[in-house]
Design a protein around this motif. Structure first.
Motif, PDB file in Angstrom:
ATOM      1  N   VAL A 112       0.819  -1.215   0.000  1.00 26.26           N
ATOM      2  CA  VAL A 112       0.000   0.000   0.000  1.00 26.26           C
ATOM      3  C   VAL A 112       0.847   1.256   0.000  1.00 26.26           C
ATOM      4  CG1 VAL A 112      -1.544   1.354   1.454  1.00 26.26           C
ATOM      5  CG2 VAL A 112      -2.015  -1.054   1.068  1.00 26.26           C
ATOM      6  N   PRO A 113       0.671   2.143  -0.974  1.00 30.90           N
ATOM      7  CA  PRO A 113       1.466   3.369  -1.048  1.00 30.90           C
ATOM      8  C   PRO A 113       0.820   4.512  -0.268  1.00 30.90           C
ATOM      9  CG  PRO A 113       0.177   3.112  -3.030  1.00 30.90           C
ATOM     10  CD  PRO A 113      -0.204   1.970  -2.120  1.00 30.90           C
ATOM     11  N   GLY A 114       1.536   5.665  -0.215  1.00 31.45           N
ATOM     12  CA  GLY A 114       1.072   6.789   0.578  1.00 31.45           C
ATOM     13  C   GLY A 114      -0.191   7.428   0.051  1.00 31.45           C
ATOM     14  N   TRP A 115      -0.451   7.343  -1.256  1.00 30.24           N
ATOM     15  CA  TRP A 115      -1.627   8.018  -1.816  1.00 30.24           C
ATOM     16  C   TRP A 115      -2.917   7.443  -1.260  1.00 30.24           C
ATOM     17  CZ3 TRP A 115      -4.894   4.609  -3.987  1.00 30.24           C
ATOM     18  CH2 TRP A 115      -4.342   3.420  -4.524  1.00 30.24           C
ATOM     19  N   TRP A 116      -2.795   6.299  -0.594  1.00 31.67           N
ATOM     20  CA  TRP A 116      -3.980   5.650  -0.047  1.00 31.67           C
ATOM     21  C   TRP A 116      -4.693   6.555   0.945  1.00 31.67           C
ATOM     22  CZ3 TRP A 116      -5.231   3.885   4.901  1.00 31.67           C
ATOM     23  CH2 TRP A 116      -6.341   3.057   4.961  1.00 31.67           C
ATOM     24  N   LEU A 117      -3.916   7.350   1.688  1.00 31.32           N
ATOM     25  CA  LEU A 117      -4.524   8.241   2.683  1.00 31.32           C
ATOM     26  C   LEU A 117      -5.440   9.255   2.002  1.00 31.32           C
ATOM     27  CD1 LEU A 117      -1.591   8.958   5.149  1.00 31.32           C
ATOM     28  CD2 LEU A 117      -3.752   7.836   5.663  1.00 31.32           C
ATOM     29  N   THR A 118      -4.931   9.854   0.920  1.00 35.72           N
ATOM     30  CA  THR A 118      -5.742  10.834   0.196  1.00 35.72           C
ATOM     31  C   THR A 118      -7.001  10.176  -0.347  1.00 35.72           C
ATOM     32  OG1 THR A 118      -3.649  11.793  -0.510  1.00 35.72           O
ATOM     33  CG2 THR A 118      -5.652  12.616  -1.578  1.00 35.72           C
TER      34      THR A 118
END
Lengths: 180, 150, 184
Positions: free
Chosen positions: B79-85
């Motif tokens: 899971v990459p960081g863009w998941w938060l957005t």
């Protein structure tokens, strides 16, 4: 996804044991109070957990598991009861009263309740057990038994009326407010 | 019913409390539980070895393992960081769709209740049809016995 | 002339509608419901049946079989009451329903009377143009009566095959040919 469930799906014995121990009182309690004898209750309990093991991949959460276990146990018990005559109340195992640890304050009343519940028709008995053993509300009972909500409420009302009447007939000494 | 002025709802609550006390959970014997766990373990071990055999065959064909748990773990690590957005955007959508969701839930509850009623109605119908069949059959048997006795 | 044609045109659907009606008018049985220990009251009109159909799971054998059965139906109505003593209801309570079954269109398929169990079951079907469009069942037992009215075309063979799935044990009984119904 519940961790225990995931591990149980992988066949890990410890996880399976956790699930069994978490739910065996529900399954066994329902089976015993529906079928009336320890042997039949143990058979049904084993059957239900074996089937649970085979269906773990289709169970989505611990909540779903609890629902599934209650549903399969009560439906199987109802099927069994419908296939044979009403349980002979006099053959109940006196050493293992149907209703768990007897309240020392009123053992006679509790035994009487246990015998009276066994007089109810299978569906009504299942409704009462899900309500008072499992603490489900009528909507949840309707989902578990695949029964219309109004029928559940009718069973609850009629069963309570029946129990109350039978207790009064029996001259329950505790209910001193009922002078005859 | 009581003539002493006791509120019937109090009597019901007393009975319901008695029922809850009487219906406290019951555990099977330890011996039973142990035997059950042993059977479940044996069954799982058989199923597990069947899966292991499938995996080794799959690996031989260059296919990835198929254990659910492993797949879930690998997915989490990717899971990459863009998941938060993305999840924030999803939360907003959920908030906006709350009314539709409630309406759909209500509709679903009604539909499931209707389904239960259909099943119950057909069950009752079947039960009474069987009653008719049983009566006809027993009358036919009685007539056959009567004829043979002549 | 035009006015006459319009009147006839408007009357035709009315007259057609005034033809055999498989939907029975079922009493409320309010007084009996109070006395009953168990009651099953089900009213499924076309919209509720359609809704139920959407929530039947086609991948489940029982649900799929149920979907198949209700496909041709426009209504299912059940009134069933159980009592804790004999003679809690009278045949007169059922007469309001029985009298409707003497209307044109209804044919009695089965009439059973058991002296042993005192169970009486009457099954009627309504046939129009060689197609069954309705079923009515009245079962009267000492402590229970049941009225079932099904509007639409029901296959009794398929219904009979479902019996093991509804918690009713499979009975070793073949449906008599006359009771199987030519419902299609």
């Amino acid at each position: 996804m519940d961790e225990q469930l995931l591990r149980a799906r992988r066949g890990e014995p410890a996880a399976l044991e956790t699930l069994v121990r978490a739910h065996q009182r529900t399954v066994y309690g329902l089976a015993l109070r529906m079928l009336g004898t320890r042997d039949l209750a143990e058979d049904l309990t084993q059957e239900v957990f074996m089937e649970m093991n085979d269906h773990l991949t289709s169970i989505q959460s611990s909540g779903h598991l609890a629902f599934w276990l209650r549903r399969v146990t009560t439906n199987r018990a109802i099927d069994q009861l419908r296939r044979r005559a009403r349980i002979d109340v006099t053959t109940l195992d006196e050493e293992s009263p149907l209703f768990g640890a007897v309240d020392e304050a009123d053992p006679l009343l509790q035994r009487r309740l246990s015998l009276l519940l066994a007089e109810l028709a299978p569906a009504a008995r299942a409704v009462m057990l899900l309500r008072y053993q499992e603490d489900l509300d009528p909507a949840e009972i309707a989902r578990t038994l695949d029964m219309p909500a109004n029928t559940v409420k009718s069973h609850l009302k009629r069963s309570l009326d029946y129990l109350r009447l039978r207790l009064e007939e029996g001259g329950d000494a505790r209910r001193g407010d009922h002078s005859t | 019913m009581s003539s002493s002025g006791v509120n019937p709802s109090d009597i019901d609550m007393d009975l319901e409390a008695q029922l809850r006390d009487a219906l406290r959970p019951v555990a099977p014997s330890d011996a039973f539980t142990q035997a059950l766990l042993a059977k479940l373990s044996a069954r799982s071990a058989r199923a597990s070895s069947a899966r292991e055999s499938h995996r080794s065959q799959a690996a031989g064909r260059g296919l990835p393992p198929t254990r659910d748990g492993e797949r879930v773990v690998r997915l989490a690590r990717r899971v990459p960081g863009w998941w938060l957005t993305a999840s924030l955007a999803a939360s907003l959508l959920v908030a906006v769709g709350a009314v539709q969701h409630l309406r759909a839930e209500h509709e679903r509850a009604r539909g499931l209740e209707a389904r239960r009623e259909v099943i119950e109605a057909l069950r009752v119908t079947n039960q009474k049809l069987d009653l008719a069949y049983r009566v006809v059959r027993s009358q036919s048997s009685a007539m056959a016995e009567g004829d043979s006795g002549v | 002339m035009f006015r006459l044609r319009v009147v006839v045109f408007l009357l035709v659907p009315v007259l057609a509608w005034a033809g055999p009606n498989p939907r029975l008018v079922l009493p409320e049985f309010a007084a009996l419901a109070q006395k009953a220990t168990e009651s099953v009251v089900i009213t499924l009109d076309p919209s509720l049946l359609a809704m139920a159909g959407r929530f039947l799971d086609g991948s489940d054998p029982k649900d799929a079989a149920t979907q198949e059965i209700i496909k041709g139906l426009q209504g299912i109505y059940v009134r069933s009451y159980t009592f804790d003593q004999d003679s809690a209801y009278s045949q007169a309570d059922l007469d309001a329903v029985r009298s409707q079954l003497s209307a044109p269109g209804w044919n009695r398929l089965v009439q059973t009377r058991s002296k042993k169990t005192h169970a009486d079951v009457d099954i009627y079907i309504m046939v129009v143009d060689k197609a069954a469009i309705g079923l009515a069942l009245i079962a009267s037992e000492p402590r229970e009566f049941t009225i079932v009215n099904i509007v639409g075309s029901i296959d009794l063979d398929k219904l009979h095959k479902l019996e093991g799935q509804f918690g009713v044990p499979k009975l070793d009984i073949e449906a008599p040919a006359s009771a199987a119904g030519k419902s299609k």
